[in-house]
Design an enzyme around this catalytic site. Sequence first.
Site, PDB file in Angstrom:
ATOM      1  N   CYS A 103      -2.800   7.108   8.793  1.00 40.22           N
ATOM      2  CA  CYS A 103      -2.300   6.325   9.594  1.00 40.22           C
ATOM      3  C   CYS A 103      -3.074   5.307  10.348  1.00 40.22           C
ATOM      4  O   CYS A 103      -4.105   5.464  10.963  1.00 40.22           O
ATOM      5  CB  CYS A 103      -1.470   6.984  10.735  1.00 40.22           C
ATOM      6  N   LEU A 119       8.359   7.291  18.983  1.00 41.83           N
ATOM      7  CA  LEU A 119       8.319   7.250  20.367  1.00 41.83           C
ATOM      8  C   LEU A 119       7.431   6.518  21.052  1.00 41.83           C
ATOM      9  O   LEU A 119       7.220   5.870  21.830  1.00 41.83           O
ATOM     10  CB  LEU A 119       9.046   8.468  20.830  1.00 41.83           C
ATOM     11  N   GLU A 142       8.423  -2.200   9.139  1.00 43.33           N
ATOM     12  CA  GLU A 142       9.338  -1.659   9.812  1.00 43.33           C
ATOM     13  C   GLU A 142      10.600  -1.658   8.959  1.00 43.33           C
ATOM     14  O   GLU A 142      11.293  -2.663   8.739  1.00 43.33           O
ATOM     15  CB  GLU A 142       9.613  -2.418  10.972  1.00 43.33           C
ATOM     16  N   CYS A 152       3.848   8.051   0.810  1.00 41.01           N
ATOM     17  CA  CYS A 152       4.406   7.327   1.955  1.00 41.01           C
ATOM     18  C   CYS A 152       4.337   5.930   1.368  1.00 41.01           C
ATOM     19  O   CYS A 152       3.398   5.346   0.670  1.00 41.01           O
ATOM     20  CB  CYS A 152       2.958   7.478   2.891  1.00 41.01           C
ATOM     21  N   CYS A 192      -1.677  -0.073  16.039  1.00 48.07           N
ATOM     22  CA  CYS A 192      -1.572  -0.164  14.817  1.00 48.07           C
ATOM     23  C   CYS A 192      -2.025  -1.054  14.037  1.00 48.07           C
ATOM     24  O   CYS A 192      -1.883  -2.417  14.341  1.00 48.07           O
ATOM     25  CB  CYS A 192      -0.045   0.051  14.378  1.00 48.07           C
ATOM     26  N   GLU A 244       0.517  -1.259  -0.026  1.00 45.74           N
ATOM     27  CA  GLU A 244      -0.085   0.224  -0.060  1.00 45.74           C
ATOM     28  C   GLU A 244       0.765   1.232   0.178  1.00 45.74           C
ATOM     29  O   GLU A 244       2.004   1.510   0.793  1.00 45.74           O
ATOM     30  CB  GLU A 244      -0.970  -0.088   1.103  1.00 45.74           C
ATOM     31  N   CYS A 264       2.978  -3.346  17.279  1.00 50.83           N
ATOM     32  CA  CYS A 264       2.447  -2.301  17.940  1.00 50.83           C
ATOM     33  C   CYS A 264       1.026  -2.498  18.119  1.00 50.83           C
ATOM     34  O   CYS A 264       0.188  -2.702  17.266  1.00 50.83           O
ATOM     35  CB  CYS A 264       2.983  -0.884  17.241  1.00 50.83           C
ATOM     36  N   ASN A 307      -5.426   7.238  14.873  1.00 47.17           N
ATOM     37  CA  ASN A 307      -6.468   6.875  13.948  1.00 47.17           C
ATOM     38  C   ASN A 307      -6.915   5.657  14.575  1.00 47.17           C
ATOM     39  O   ASN A 307      -6.277   4.737  14.174  1.00 47.17           O
ATOM     40  CB  ASN A 307      -6.129   6.819  12.383  1.00 47.17           C
ATOM     41  N   CYS A 311       3.674  -6.637   8.937  1.00 50.19           N
ATOM     42  CA  CYS A 311       4.617  -5.957  10.098  1.00 50.19           C
ATOM     43  C   CYS A 311       4.585  -7.028  11.025  1.00 50.19           C
ATOM     44  O   CYS A 311       3.761  -7.501  11.811  1.00 50.19           O
ATOM     45  CB  CYS A 311       4.192  -4.465  10.530  1.00 50.19           C
TER      46      CYS A 311
END
Length: 373
Positions: A351, A233, A180, A117, A131, A104, A128, A308, A124
Amino acid sequence: MNLPLTGQAKPPLGSADLRSPYQLDPAELDRITGEHAPYRVDQLREWLYQHPVLTADQMTNLPADIRRSLADRVWPFGVEMEQTADYGRTRKWLFRSSDGASIETVLMGYPNRTTLCISSQAGCAMACTFCATGQFGFERHLDAGEIFAQVAFANATLRADPIEGSPARVTNVVFMGMGEPLANYGNVKEALARMIDLANMAARSITVSTVGHVPGMRRLAAEGRQVSLAVSLHATDDELRTSLVPLNDRYPIEAVLAAARYYFERTGRRISIEWTLMAGVNDDAEQARRLAEIAVGLRAHINVIALNPTPLTPYEAPTHGAISAFMDALATEGAHATFRETRGREIDAACGQLRVRSLGGKTTETGTEGKDQ
Ligand code: SAH
């Protein structure tokens, strides 16, 4: 006759090697031009890297047989879906490779820049917790050609159909799509080399965004490139950060900040700190104070983005009041910070929203972001 292939042997083209030319080493394009004069390699390389076009028949100065041999395989993926939002200023593509991996990419036009982007992995492995891609898991690494081809495809599209009021080529690239990047180091390094050395992009206009992959950050610092680095972070204490970013267990905040400092010292490039603001999680005055302290110490710029929300995670977006209080607190402490507006929310290009995919009749949301940089 059945001769064994040696290390130097090149399979005949058009038959055995049906990969996209982007998946060949740029120095090996003679596998496509074959018996033609050597300058044909330079012409082809120019089409692929400097003036990309959507179809091989637009590579007008190449002999017909070369164009024909490329006909169905210029791109390492097909376009499964294309969507636009923000009055045409945001475009999202869902590409699909021949083995089914989804890739994407989100294109965002601004008055003086056009930002792409891109994804570095399908899925991934970082998991996280806020996400959507992290919830979906890891599919596979993208190769250098698949990573670079996202830029070339966007440029080819822009040439035919520019975004009104924005540069008609990609001026900035952010590795903030799926994956990542520093966990796919070799392919990302090669894709960066192609963007900078072959497509003539300015290294500083390319941002590698990392969850805090310390060895990758140190390795990238030592490459001697002026690439920009963003560090995600999201928390200033290890307990909270580990609950959001599991990799923090392996590379805690102190190690991430030391690697960020090393990157800044080695390259002279200011680090950006990414902070996804979540209601009641990391939007309080104490986090703001410590974040400002970290950023000032590192001479870093802070990019704050509102979460988001994604269906599979419990976190909520901050209120407008909480966003302004957080930004005010950063400013009071002397930190440089920008609140980033999200783009493409209504097409799931924001995001954490990429890749709405249909699985067994159920729509599951996965994927990452279309973030401004
Ligand atoms: N793995 C890299 C790059 C991809 S994520 C990284 O972590 O930096 C790019 C950015 O989008 C990161 O800052 C990430 O924290 C942020 N992001 C992920 N999901 C999000 C969501 N649901 N809302 C807002 N930002 C999100």
